[in-house]
Design an enzyme around this catalytic site. Structure first.
Site, PDB file in Angstrom:
ATOM      1  N   SER A 114      39.436  47.570  15.593  1.00  0.00           N
ATOM      2  CA  SER A 114      39.464  48.935  15.047  1.00  0.00           C
ATOM      3  C   SER A 114      40.867  49.510  15.079  1.00  0.00           C
ATOM      4  O   SER A 114      41.142  50.473  14.369  1.00  0.00           O
ATOM      5  CB  SER A 114      38.568  49.888  15.827  1.00  0.00           C
TER       6      SER A 114
ATOM      7  N   HIS B   5      37.122  45.488   8.772  1.00  0.00           N
ATOM      8  CA  HIS B   5      36.743  46.531   9.722  1.00  0.00           C
ATOM      9  C   HIS B   5      35.430  47.194   9.311  1.00  0.00           C
ATOM     10  O   HIS B   5      35.384  47.965   8.362  1.00  0.00           O
ATOM     11  CB  HIS B   5      37.875  47.569   9.816  1.00  0.00           C
TER      12      HIS B   5
ATOM     13  N   GLU C  89      36.398  48.532   5.667  1.00  0.00           N
ATOM     14  CA  GLU C  89      37.838  48.692   5.495  1.00  0.00           C
ATOM     15  C   GLU C  89      38.446  47.286   5.470  1.00  0.00           C
ATOM     16  O   GLU C  89      38.325  46.550   6.449  1.00  0.00           O
ATOM     17  CB  GLU C  89      38.394  49.469   6.698  1.00  0.00           C
TER      18      GLU C  89
ATOM     19  N   ASN D 192      40.286  55.364  11.275  1.00  0.00           N
ATOM     20  CA  ASN D 192      40.498  55.811  12.656  1.00  0.00           C
ATOM     21  C   ASN D 192      41.743  56.686  12.796  1.00  0.00           C
ATOM     22  O   ASN D 192      41.796  57.550  13.665  1.00  0.00           O
ATOM     23  CB  ASN D 192      40.549  54.613  13.607  1.00  0.00           C
TER      24      ASN D 192
HETATM   25  N1  LIG Z   1      31.923  49.581  18.854  1.00  0.00           N
HETATM   26  C1  LIG Z   1      32.306  50.130  17.716  1.00  0.00           C
HETATM   27  O1  LIG Z   1      31.832  51.194  17.298  1.00  0.00           O
HETATM   28  C2  LIG Z   1      33.316  49.410  16.865  1.00  0.00           C
HETATM   29  C3  LIG Z   1      33.486  49.776  15.535  1.00  0.00           C
HETATM   30  C4  LIG Z   1      34.369  49.045  14.748  1.00  0.00           C
HETATM   31  C5  LIG Z   1      35.083  48.019  15.283  1.00  0.00           C
HETATM   32  N2  LIG Z   1      34.925  47.704  16.593  1.00  0.00           N
HETATM   33  C6  LIG Z   1      35.686  46.573  17.122  1.00  0.00           C
HETATM   34  O2  LIG Z   1      34.830  45.439  17.136  1.00  0.00           O
HETATM   35  C7  LIG Z   1      35.184  44.575  18.209  1.00  0.00           C
HETATM   36  C8  LIG Z   1      33.960  44.337  19.042  1.00  0.00           C
HETATM   37  O3  LIG Z   1      33.472  45.532  19.534  1.00  0.00           O
HETATM   38  P1  LIG Z   1      32.007  45.643  20.143  1.00  0.00           P
HETATM   39  O4  LIG Z   1      31.753  47.095  20.298  1.00  0.00           O
HETATM   40  O5  LIG Z   1      31.067  44.821  19.364  1.00  0.00           O
HETATM   41  O6  LIG Z   1      32.207  44.971  21.561  1.00  0.00           O
HETATM   42  P2  LIG Z   1      31.110  44.386  22.521  1.00  0.00           P
HETATM   43  O7  LIG Z   1      31.668  44.486  23.880  1.00  0.00           O
HETATM   44  O8  LIG Z   1      29.785  45.003  22.261  1.00  0.00           O
HETATM   45  O9  LIG Z   1      30.999  42.859  22.114  1.00  0.00           O
HETATM   46  C9  LIG Z   1      32.013  41.937  22.285  1.00  0.00           C
HETATM   47  C10 LIG Z   1      31.376  40.591  22.479  1.00  0.00           C
HETATM   48  O10 LIG Z   1      32.371  39.587  22.371  1.00  0.00           O
HETATM   49  C11 LIG Z   1      32.014  38.539  23.256  1.00  0.00           C
HETATM   50  N3  LIG Z   1      33.182  37.688  23.508  1.00  0.00           N
HETATM   51  C12 LIG Z   1      34.256  37.937  24.280  1.00  0.00           C
HETATM   52  N4  LIG Z   1      35.099  36.885  24.245  1.00  0.00           N
HETATM   53  C13 LIG Z   1      34.551  35.960  23.434  1.00  0.00           C
HETATM   54  C14 LIG Z   1      34.934  34.652  23.002  1.00  0.00           C
HETATM   55  N5  LIG Z   1      36.055  34.113  23.391  1.00  0.00           N
HETATM   56  N6  LIG Z   1      34.110  33.987  22.163  1.00  0.00           N
HETATM   57  C15 LIG Z   1      32.965  34.533  21.760  1.00  0.00           C
HETATM   58  N7  LIG Z   1      32.541  35.769  22.148  1.00  0.00           N
HETATM   59  C16 LIG Z   1      33.332  36.466  22.955  1.00  0.00           C
HETATM   60  C17 LIG Z   1      31.510  39.253  24.476  1.00  0.00           C
HETATM   61  O11 LIG Z   1      30.721  38.402  25.257  1.00  0.00           O
HETATM   62  C18 LIG Z   1      30.726  40.394  23.846  1.00  0.00           C
HETATM   63  O12 LIG Z   1      29.371  40.069  23.672  1.00  0.00           O
HETATM   64  C19 LIG Z   1      36.330  45.268  18.921  1.00  0.00           C
HETATM   65  O13 LIG Z   1      37.533  44.763  18.427  1.00  0.00           O
HETATM   66  C20 LIG Z   1      36.161  46.729  18.525  1.00  0.00           C
HETATM   67  O14 LIG Z   1      37.372  47.445  18.564  1.00  0.00           O
HETATM   68  C21 LIG Z   1      34.043  48.361  17.400  1.00  0.00           C
END
Ligand SMILES: NC(=O)c1ccc[n+]([C@@H]2O[C@H](COP(=O)([O-])OP(=O)(O)OC[C@H]3O[C@@H](n4cnc5c(N)ncnc54)[C@H](O)[C@@H]3O)[C@@H](O)[C@H]2O)c1
Ligand SMILES: CCCCCCCCCCC[C@H](O)CC(=O)SCCNC(=O)CCNC(=O)[C@H](O)C(C)(C)COP(=O)(O)OP(=O)(O)OC[C@H]1O[C@@H](n2cnc3c(N)ncnc32)[C@H](O)[C@@H]1OP(=O)(O)O
Length: 725
Positions: free
Chosen positions: A428, A449, A461, A499
């Protein structure tokens, strides 16, 4: 076709005495003024010719008509086209010439009949359709009302309740449902459409089929008292659901007039109201959104190069958390085979479980069958390593927001994935150049994104760096279309477009409460403005962990204009982290209903003492208008920076990004459109004044200062942007 005219009609008279008039205005045979005036001439000719017994109207190339040419509204709004006499098209042409003619008309509907298209067909004496054709009156979605008789004829054909549902939701029905409702007389295969319609028209002439004028039908209308009750209920619902818009209620007025005083008076009311709504600000906003949304896929230097999207046969997703599972859901729902990779069995199972739950919720709501559920789930495979990545065409990384982890993953991907594979990140905030630092694959690194929940939110995005190839963008635009997202292509920077705009919005809210404003009044004012929720309720929903992680990125990258508030970190220390912990800016009950928390004061006071700010009596008593200005003008300021830096190519892309990514009300046209409706001079002067009183967080950027000083529109193209694309 003359290059100055927009569309035409063609009339052919057959040996059977049927004149077939074809609407031709690609791509959707919209009813431009030229098409409508040609249609009128065709009718006059057909009615005067002795060899014509009946008329069939159809559309070219498998589409009846997508409705009135929406750009015609813009021409009237801008004054580049003179409005025809009120009611000229709907009463003089469609009713008195077409429906009241002494020769019958049949509509042969293929593909779609929307808005004015459906209205034209309803004035015909019968409608024959192909299977699956879409039939609807989506005008309210554009800020206008059905203006070619739809408010009068639809209730008479399908009944008041169904007509209200179709008009108020703007949702079309399929031909089969239309048939059972009485809107369509027969559904026939495409190859038989014209012959059936011709035959039907001659049958009407020969009285083998009834000659029905929809406008004169009354059998489907409820008794007057009942109709009034139904309309009263519809008004109440409309006021609740669309409190800032006048046109839905004006549409109901036209409908009710027809029921109470008869269809002719109803048509006159519809024409009067139809003319009035065109100049409403909300209508201008919604029409701008219609074209802007379709414009996001036109990316100069990318989509004008004749590149064709490559076929993406298989996608891998890394991380099955909140986002990864949502993205996987969106992909399998559009038939993409997906591999989901996680760190261990437990997390993998949880990730697959989340996808399953997303689909099961559709089964529960009845929008997905059990068979479809099984088939869709079968497209998803789990993995704990990269071995199965050897034949994927695209990877989307969605692990936690950690630069070194993402760098390592991209270095691994380069080793395991095929050379053509697109390497996308769902980060993000993090700079994509940093993520790809340890690879030599910069041309295929791109941001994808998504917004949470990824299988529901409509925006994607697409973030390109200076190295991302045009082919990769074209491919991702195609995937976006297939998974039914609206893509906005933006340049690479911390926070990208959405963002970056979001951040000052929440920061402004924190600043105001630290200086004495009431957070609950801010949320209420912002909701009334049309956002789905206020900034504090939103922080609770997103969770304080995410809020702090995002804030950290902004503080590091834009320290000069970040307002550093301690409210959220202080609450987080006390283990109140938002809705998930049932405590944040609000308290949440078992049903997740939010209520204000008197204890919040304590955190605000502590944060105030840390920042050293004082309660400002002016900010304690802000009006709703001032609250909106102080929370959204900083957003406009940041949007201007994003535009000036070339992160967004068109201001209209920022409008769509704000609407679909932030929930900015569409009827305000998007952030830049809204700002221009207020005026750059005023916005600049307010920000300038606040920056002198409250500091650099409010300081207008150079772009805003320049345009504001001249009162120039903020959305006018940037001539020499410092392009980051
Ligand atoms: N949460 C939001 O609202 C949102 C919105 C847009 C973008 N994002 C972005 O999306 C990404 C993920 O966010 P999220 O909220 O889903 O996080 P999350 O913590 O819910 O999920 C992340 C997952 O990645 C897994 N993981 C970590 N290392 C790994 C690896 N080496 N191989 C495979 N899996 C692995 C973890 O076990 C976990 O289940 C981040 O970069 C975040 O900035 C989040
Ligand atoms: C006296 C008062 C003033 C007098 C004024 C005259 C009176 C006016 C009375 C109003 C009469 C009437 O009741 C009002 C209407 O009919 S309003 C229009 C109602 N129709 C719609 O809302 C349909 C809008 N279109 C769509 O929903 C979709 O485009 C689609 C038809 C379902 C096709 O979808 P898809 O295949 O996904 O393709 P796109 O959406 O990408 O569209 C392709 C291109 O077509 C352009 N388009 C589509 N519809 C229209 C239209 N109605 N008018 C003009 N242009 C249209 C769209 O912009 C795309 O163009 P580009 O390819 O250039 O981007």
């Amino acid at each position: 076709m003359d290059s100055r005219t927009k569309g035409k009609t063609v009339m052919e008279v057959g040996g059977d005495g049927v004149a077939v008039i074809t609407l031709i205005n690609p791509p959707v045979n919209s009813l431009s003024f030229d098409v409508l005036y040609n249609l009128k001439s065709n009718y006059e000719e057909a009615l005067s010719r002795n060899d014509v017994k009946a008329i069939v109207i159809t559309g070219a190339k498998g589409k009846f008509s997508g409705g009135f040419d929406i750009s015609g509204f813009g021409e009237i709004q801008k004054g580049t086209r003179k409005e025809p006499k009120v009611g000229y098209i709907s009463i003089d042409i469609i009713t008195d010439l077409l429906e009241a003619a002494r020769k019958p008309s049949v509509a042969a509907i293929d593909g779609l009949a929307l808005g004015g298209g459906l209205e034209l067909s309803m004035a015909c004496h019968a409608r024959i359709s192909t299977p699956g054709a879409q039939l609807g009156l989506p005008e309210l979605q554009l800020g206008v009302i059905p203006g070619f008789g739809g408010t009068q004829r639809l209730p008479r054909l399908v009944g008041l309740t169904k007509a209200l549902e179709m008009i108020l939701t703007s949702k079309p029905v399929r031909a089969e449902e239309g048939h059972s409702l009485g809107l369509i007389d027969a559904v026939v295969p495409s190859a038989e459409l014209l012959t059936t319609a011709r035959r039907w028209a001659l049958d009407i002439v020969e009285r083998r089929k009834p000659w029905i004028s929809s406008l004169l039908k009354t059998d489907k209308l409820p008794p007057l008292g009942e109709a009034r009750e139904i309309l009263k209920f519809a008004r109440g619902q409309t006021r609740k659901q669309a409190p800032n818009m006048k046109h839905p209620l004006m549409c109901l007025d036209a409908l009710e007039t027809g029921i109470v005083s008869g269809p002719r008076v109803g048509l006159e009311k519809e024409a009067e109201v139809g003319s009035q709504v065109i100049s409403l600000d909300t209508t201008k906003g919604l029409i701008h959104v219609f074209f802007s949304q379709r414009g996001t896929v036109k990316v100069p230097g990318v989509t004008d190069r004749g590149l064709m999207p490559r076929k993406i046969k298989k996608v891998a997703i890394i991380g099955g958390g909140l986002m990864g599972s949502g993205i996987a859901t969106a992909l399998i729902l559009s038939s993409y085979p997906v591999i989901l990779k996680e760190v261990n069995e437990k997390f993998l199972e949880a990730g697959i479980g989340r996808v399953k739950a997303n689909l099961q919720s559709r089964v529960r709501k009845g929008s997905m069958s059990k068979e479809k559920f099984e088939k869709t789930m079968s497209l998803l495979k789990g993995s704990l390593d990269y071995e199965s990545f050897r034949d994927v065409d695209m990877v989307i990384e969605a692990v936690i927001e950690n630069i070194s982890l993402k760098q390592q993953i991209f270095a691994d991907l380069e080793k395991y994935c095929p050379q053509h594979c697109i390497l996308a990140s769902n980060t993000s905030t993090i700079d994509l150049n940093k993520i790809g630092e340890r690879t030599k694959s910069q041309d295929r690194i791109v941001g994808a994104h998504f917004f949470s929940p990824a299988h529901v939110m409509p925006l994607l995005e697409i973030v390109r760096t200076n190295h991302t190839s045009a082919q990769v963008i074209v491919d991702l635009l195609d995937v976006g279309k297939k998974i039914k997202k609206t893509p906005v292509v933006v340049g690479n920077c911390t926070g990208f477009a959405v963002n970056r705009m979001f951040f000052p919005y929440t920061q402004a809210a924190m600043f105001l409460v630290e200086r004495g404003a009431d957070p609950y009044l801010i949320d209420s004012a912002v909701s009334k403005f049309g956002m789905p929720m206020g900034p504090f309720r939103l922080c609770d929903l997103v969770g304080f962990g995410v809020a702090i992680a995002t804030a950290t990125q902004f503080i590091e990258n834009f320290p000069e204009r970040t307002y550093k508030s301690m409210i959220i970190p202080l609450m987080q220390e006390d283990k109140r982290a938002g809705e998930a912990t049932r405590k944040g800016f609000y308290l949440y009950d078992d049903k997740r209903k939010a209520k204000p928390d008197p204890e919040l004061k304590k955190y605000i006071e502590k944060a105030r003492s840390i920042s050293g700010g004082n309660v400002d009596p002016k900010l304690v008593k802000l009006s709703e208008k001032e609250i909106i200005e102080m929370t959204f003008f900083p957003v406009v300021n940041e949007a201007c920076r994003v535009f000036a830096e070339g992160i967004a190519v068109k201001a209209a892309d920022l409008d769509i990004a704000a609407i679909m990514g932030m929930g900015f009300p569409p009827y305000r046209g998007g952030i830049m459109f809204w700002a221009d409706s207020i005026g750059s001079k005023y916005i600049y002067s307010r920000l300038d004044e606040w920056s002198k009183t409250y500091g650099d967080f409010f300081k207008p950027c150079a772009f805003l200062a320049e345009r504001g000083s001249k009162g120039a529109p903020l959305s006018a193209p940037v001539e020499q942007a410092r392009s980051r694309l």
